[in-house]
Design an enzyme around this catalytic site. Structure first.
Site, PDB file in Angstrom:
ATOM      1  CG  HIS A 122      -2.205  -0.849   0.841  1.00 18.42           C
ATOM      2  ND1 HIS A 122      -2.150  -2.220   0.728  1.00 18.42           N
ATOM      3  CD2 HIS A 122      -3.484  -0.508   0.557  1.00 18.42           C
ATOM      4  CE1 HIS A 122      -3.354  -2.673   0.408  1.00 18.42           C
ATOM      5  NE2 HIS A 122      -4.176  -1.654   0.298  1.00 18.42           N
ATOM      6  CB  SER A 147      -1.509  -2.566  -7.546  1.00 15.74           C
ATOM      7  OG  SER A 147      -2.049  -3.313  -6.498  1.00 15.74           O
ATOM      8  CE  LYS A 151      -9.827  -8.051 -13.888  1.00 15.51           C
ATOM      9  NZ  LYS A 151      -9.430  -7.223 -15.024  1.00 15.51           N
ATOM     10  CG  ASP A 152      -9.746  -9.123  -6.501  1.00 14.42           C
ATOM     11  OD1 ASP A 152      -9.123  -9.466  -7.516  1.00 14.42           O
ATOM     12  OD2 ASP A 152      -9.311  -8.279  -5.692  1.00 14.42           O
ATOM     13  CD  GLU A 161       1.567 -33.988  -1.571  1.00 17.96           C
ATOM     14  OE1 GLU A 161       1.620 -35.120  -2.100  1.00 17.96           O
ATOM     15  OE2 GLU A 161       0.508 -33.391  -1.309  1.00 17.96           O
TER      16      GLU A 161
HETATM   17  C1  HEM Z   1      -0.174 -22.375   5.117  1.00  9.88           C
HETATM   18  C2  HEM Z   1      -1.200 -23.104   5.313  1.00  9.88           C
HETATM   19  C3  HEM Z   1      -1.200 -24.619   5.352  1.00  9.88           C
HETATM   20  C4  HEM Z   1      -0.689 -25.509   4.444  1.00  9.88           C
HETATM   21  C5  HEM Z   1       0.067 -25.163   3.156  1.00  9.88           C
HETATM   22  C6  HEM Z   1      -0.985 -26.838   4.945  1.00  9.88           C
HETATM   23  C7  HEM Z   1      -0.629 -28.038   4.329  1.00  9.88           C
HETATM   24  C8  HEM Z   1      -0.944 -29.301   4.773  1.00  9.88           C
HETATM   25  C9  HEM Z   1      -0.697 -30.522   4.061  1.00  9.88           C
HETATM   26  C10 HEM Z   1      -0.023 -30.647   2.696  1.00  9.88           C
HETATM   27  C11 HEM Z   1      -1.180 -31.564   4.830  1.00  9.88           C
HETATM   28  C12 HEM Z   1      -1.219 -33.069   4.468  1.00  9.88           C
HETATM   29  C13 HEM Z   1      -2.569 -33.351   3.891  1.00  9.88           C
HETATM   30  C14 HEM Z   1      -2.954 -34.774   3.805  1.00  9.88           C
HETATM   31  O1  HEM Z   1      -2.175 -35.593   3.319  1.00  9.88           O
HETATM   32  O2  HEM Z   1      -4.083 -35.053   4.211  1.00  9.88           O
HETATM   33  C15 HEM Z   1      -1.696 -31.001   6.039  1.00  9.88           C
HETATM   34  C16 HEM Z   1      -2.256 -31.740   7.080  1.00  9.88           C
HETATM   35  C17 HEM Z   1      -2.723 -31.206   8.267  1.00  9.88           C
HETATM   36  N1  HEM Z   1      -2.803 -29.873   8.607  1.00  9.88           N
HETATM   37 FE1  HEM Z   1      -2.256 -28.325   7.385  1.00  9.88          FE
HETATM   38  N2  HEM Z   1      -1.665 -26.731   6.147  1.00  9.88           N
HETATM   39  C18 HEM Z   1      -1.817 -25.398   6.430  1.00  9.88           C
HETATM   40  C19 HEM Z   1      -2.450 -24.870   7.545  1.00  9.88           C
HETATM   41  C20 HEM Z   1      -2.884 -25.599   8.658  1.00  9.88           C
HETATM   42  C21 HEM Z   1      -3.395 -25.043   9.888  1.00  9.88           C
HETATM   43  C22 HEM Z   1      -3.591 -23.556  10.150  1.00  9.88           C
HETATM   44  C23 HEM Z   1      -3.685 -26.090  10.722  1.00  9.88           C
HETATM   45  C24 HEM Z   1      -4.220 -26.067  12.151  1.00  9.88           C
HETATM   46  C25 HEM Z   1      -4.134 -25.080  12.935  1.00  9.88           C
HETATM   47  C26 HEM Z   1      -3.375 -27.308  10.027  1.00  9.88           C
HETATM   48  C27 HEM Z   1      -3.583 -28.598  10.538  1.00  9.88           C
HETATM   49  C28 HEM Z   1      -3.338 -29.771   9.854  1.00  9.88           C
HETATM   50  C29 HEM Z   1      -3.605 -31.093  10.357  1.00  9.88           C
HETATM   51  C30 HEM Z   1      -4.196 -31.450  11.723  1.00  9.88           C
HETATM   52  C31 HEM Z   1      -3.209 -31.998   9.359  1.00  9.88           C
HETATM   53  C32 HEM Z   1      -3.231 -33.544   9.422  1.00  9.88           C
HETATM   54  C33 HEM Z   1      -4.526 -34.153   9.067  1.00  9.88           C
HETATM   55  C34 HEM Z   1      -4.560 -34.652   7.659  1.00  9.88           C
HETATM   56  O3  HEM Z   1      -3.631 -35.302   7.230  1.00  9.88           O
HETATM   57  O4  HEM Z   1      -5.550 -34.383   6.979  1.00  9.88           O
HETATM   58  N3  HEM Z   1      -2.888 -26.975   8.784  1.00  9.88           N
HETATM   59  N4  HEM Z   1      -1.554 -29.615   5.985  1.00  9.88           N
END
Ligand code: HEM
Ligand code: FES
Lengths: 186, 428
Positions: free
Chosen positions: B219, B223, B247-248, B291
């Site tokens: 800001h 942009s 637009k968004d 991945e």
């Molecule tokens: C930047 C944001 C985030 C990214 C890029 C991300 C990415 C991922 C990925 C790639 C997995 C594996 C998925 C799978 O194989 O099922 C995962 C699983 C998980 N994430 Fe995240 N996540 C994010 C934010 C969060 C947040 C904010 C929480 C909780 C506060 C969270 C909690 C969990 C939990 C509990 C799992 C395991 C359960 C599962 O495998 O489905 N994640 N996450």
């Protein structure tokens, strides 16, 4: 302002003011304290007592015939225990040690008089995959030892790295023969 | 900062006036994403992706916090609790698929956002800080996604953790100690899983904080736009609301359509079947792949198969340095590209190399997802060399010898074909 009057009043002598001393003393004391707090914060990440307590394993090797190997578990990681055939030992001994990436002879990697027992970690020294070659029918690689499928590292019959990205020979853990048929690893 | 012609926030309702005097939060929103923020009138759809990334972050945090209510961060329970989410928890399958595919969607959006920046020179002054913060966000996202993928504790989770933490053991002298310290053991186990869960929960909120800094920094100059010509007068801009909220909003609808199609009709298309096998420390899967969003960098890691003879640097360390440098080089981009012209539209030579880079990264990605065999190894090696050449050699040279095409006088002229101010202003 009163404070300005204090800071601006030139001191006698070498120009060091009492306030500077107090500043340095206070900040240093707080700094040492803060650094002290870091010790537990960092150290808690290291292996805990129960993880370290898992660090010996006893294995009965009586049933392993020459040419066979088993995969045992030590510190939750695989260990290869391999009974080398006479030919495998001869192959390993025939290599000029100095020409190797991680120069070690078969004798360096086995116990005296037990050169047939090759005991190594089953953990590729590249990035930690479990190499193939310990079980019947698995590929043993070009050098007859172990082959890591992850990025193609090849180990010879002394578990030495011969080709591929791994930098070191398969690690030989600490172990002792508690009898002719039992080894204690760790 | 904003432009002097920005609308001013003028609350009508006494309650809003009272609030404005005590805590001017509505004013902040009005000036950030409301009618008080003048935005170039010519933004194309590539400028939607920042907002989309923000939506992805919100989706991940919402679904993640919910998953964490049902998930158990313990090596004995993690796999089963993930299956419990899939089979027993009401709507658990949907929330988990939203989260795992949300991570992929997030990376698709962010990669487009980054390559938008590459093409339109968005990283150039006065927007360097926005760019640098963006690279920090990308690094944090990679760490978050890596640790998230470990949580279900399947075979790919386990071996991914083993291989990626193994990278640290390449560091000379302290590598092995650092590796053990990071894992809290000698191989991934309960200690590692549990700390990854804790950090995976924390990092998205850190990302949120850096995103706020990113937008704050945005800001100040406002942009950029597809011409790369800075805003000169009021006729170059329109208020963010209602023009870009609309637009968004349209772009968001299109994004959600694709995202939902994947979540509901192909939820495992981007995943690896081996991750439905419980972690087994004694058996490595035949073909370990991260991945898809890590593939280009994984290819660079694996491209180093030979020790570097002169300095005696082992191949393993070279691979790790290469992989991290591939992202760290982005930090220097504002100073490597010295052309004063921002947009690739007016840079004929740069434009060709830009598309070559896109192809190069796609090739790296393809190799990173393939087994470590020929011909992929040699192709990754060539593509990795070209990747670094692009940033370190091609960009500095092209930007100093290229003759850019003539720029429009202003955004207004670019859009309407003429700008009254142009005839009055002295030629530039
Ligand atoms: C930047 C944001 C985030 C990214 C890029 C991300 C990415 C991922 C990925 C790639 C997995 C594996 C998925 C799978 O194989 O099922 C995962 C699983 C998980 N994430 Fe995240 N996540 C994010 C934010 C969060 C947040 C904010 C929480 C909780 C506060 C969270 C909690 C969990 C939990 C509990 C799992 C395991 C359960 C599962 O495998 O489905 N994640 N996450
Ligand atoms: S982990 Fe064995 S070759 Fe990479």
């Amino acid at each position: 302002m009163a404070q300005d009057a204090v800071t601006e009043a030139p001191e006698q002598g070498d120009g060091v003011r009492r306030r500077d001393f107090i500043n340095i003393a206070a900040v240093s004391a707080a700094g040492v304290g803060a650094a002290g707090v870091l010790v537990p914060l960092i150290s808690q990440m290291s292996p805990s007592a129960d993880v370290l307590a898992e660090s010996t394993t006893e294995v009965d090797i009586g049933a392993i015939k020459p040419g066979q190997a088993i995969k045992a578990m030590f510190r939750k990681q695989p260990v290869f225990i391999r009974n080398l055939t006479a030919k495998e030992q001869a192959d390993a001994q025939a290599v000029a040690t100095a020409s190797l990436r991680d120069p070690q002879s078969l004798e360096d990697r086995t116990k005296p008089g037990k050169a047939n027992w090759l005991i190594t970690m089953g953990v590729c020294t590249h990035l930690g995959c479990v190499p193939l070659g310990s079980a019947e029918g698995e590929p043993k690689g070009e050098f007859g030892g172990y082959f890591c499928p992850c990025h193609g590292s090849q180990y010879d019959t002394a578990g030495r790295i011969r080709k591929g990205p791994a930098p070191k020979n398969l690690e030989v853990p600490e172990y002792t023969f508690t009898s002719d048929t039992v080894v204690k690893i760790g | 900062m904003s432009f002097p012609w920005a609308n001013e926030y003028q609350p009508q309702h006494p309650l809003m006036q009272w609030l404005d005097a005590k805590l001017p939060l509505p004013r902040l929103v009005y000036n950030a994403i409301g009618a008080g923020y003048p935005v170039p009138r010519n933004l194309n759809y590539f400028w939607n992706f920042g907002v989309l990334a923000g939506v992805c972050l919100v989706i991940q945090i919402l679904t993640g916090v919910i998953l964490a209510m049902h998930y158990a961060g313990n090596a004995d329970l993690a796999f089963n609790s993930t299956e419990h989410i899939m089979r027993d928890v009401n709507w658990g399958w949907m929330l988990r698929y939203m989260h795992s595919n949300g991570a992929s969607a997030f990376f698709v959006v962010v990669y487009i956002h980054i390559f938008r920046g590459f093409f339109y020179g968005s990283y150039k002054a006065p927007r360097e800080m926005i760019w640098l913060l963006g690279v920090v966000i990308f690094l944090l996202m990679m760490a978050t996604a890596f640790m998230g993928y470990v949580l279900p504790w399947g075979q790919m989770s386990f071996w991914g953790a083993q291989v990626i933490t193994g990278l640290f053991s390449a560091i000379p002298l302290v590598g092995d100690a650092l590796h053990t310290w990071l894992l809290g053991g000698f191989a991934p186990d309960n200690a590692a899983l549990n700390r990854f869960f804790s950090l995976h929960f924390l990092l998205p909120f850190v990302i949120l904080g850096v995103v706020i800094l990113h937008i704050w920094a945005l800001h100040i100059p406002g942009s950029s736009n597809p011409t790369g010509v800075e805003v000169k007068s009021e006729s170059d801009t329109v208020p963010f609301h209602p023009y870009y909220t609309a637009k968004d909003g349209w772009g968001l609808g299109a994004f959600l359509l694709i995202y939902c199609a994947v979540v509901f009709f192909a939820p495992n298309a981007l995943g690896h079947p081996d991750n439905y096998i419980p972690a087994n420390p004694m058996q490595t899967p035949a073909h370990i792949v991260p991945e898809w969003y890590f593939w280009p960098f994984y290819a660079i890691l694996r491209a180093f198969t030979q020790n570097f003879p002169l300095l005696g640097i082992p191949a393993k360390l070279l691979g790790v340095m290469g992989m991290f440098s591939a992202i760290l080089v982005w930090f220097f981009l504002p100073w490597l590209d010295r052309s004063p012209v921002r947009s690739g539209h007016f840079r004929p030579t740069f434009r060709k190399f830009y598309w070559l880079l896109v192809i190069d990264v796609a090739v790296l990605g393809y190799c990173g997802g393939s087994p470590a065999e020929e011909p992929f190894v040699i192709i990754s090696q060539i593509a990795a060399i070209y990747y670094f050449l692009h940033f370190l050699v091609v960009l500095p040279i092209v930007s100093s010898i290229e003759q850019p095409e003539p720029l429009p006088f202003s955004i207004t002229e670019a859009v309407l074909g003429s700008d009254q101010a142009a005839s009055l202003a002295p030629a530039e």
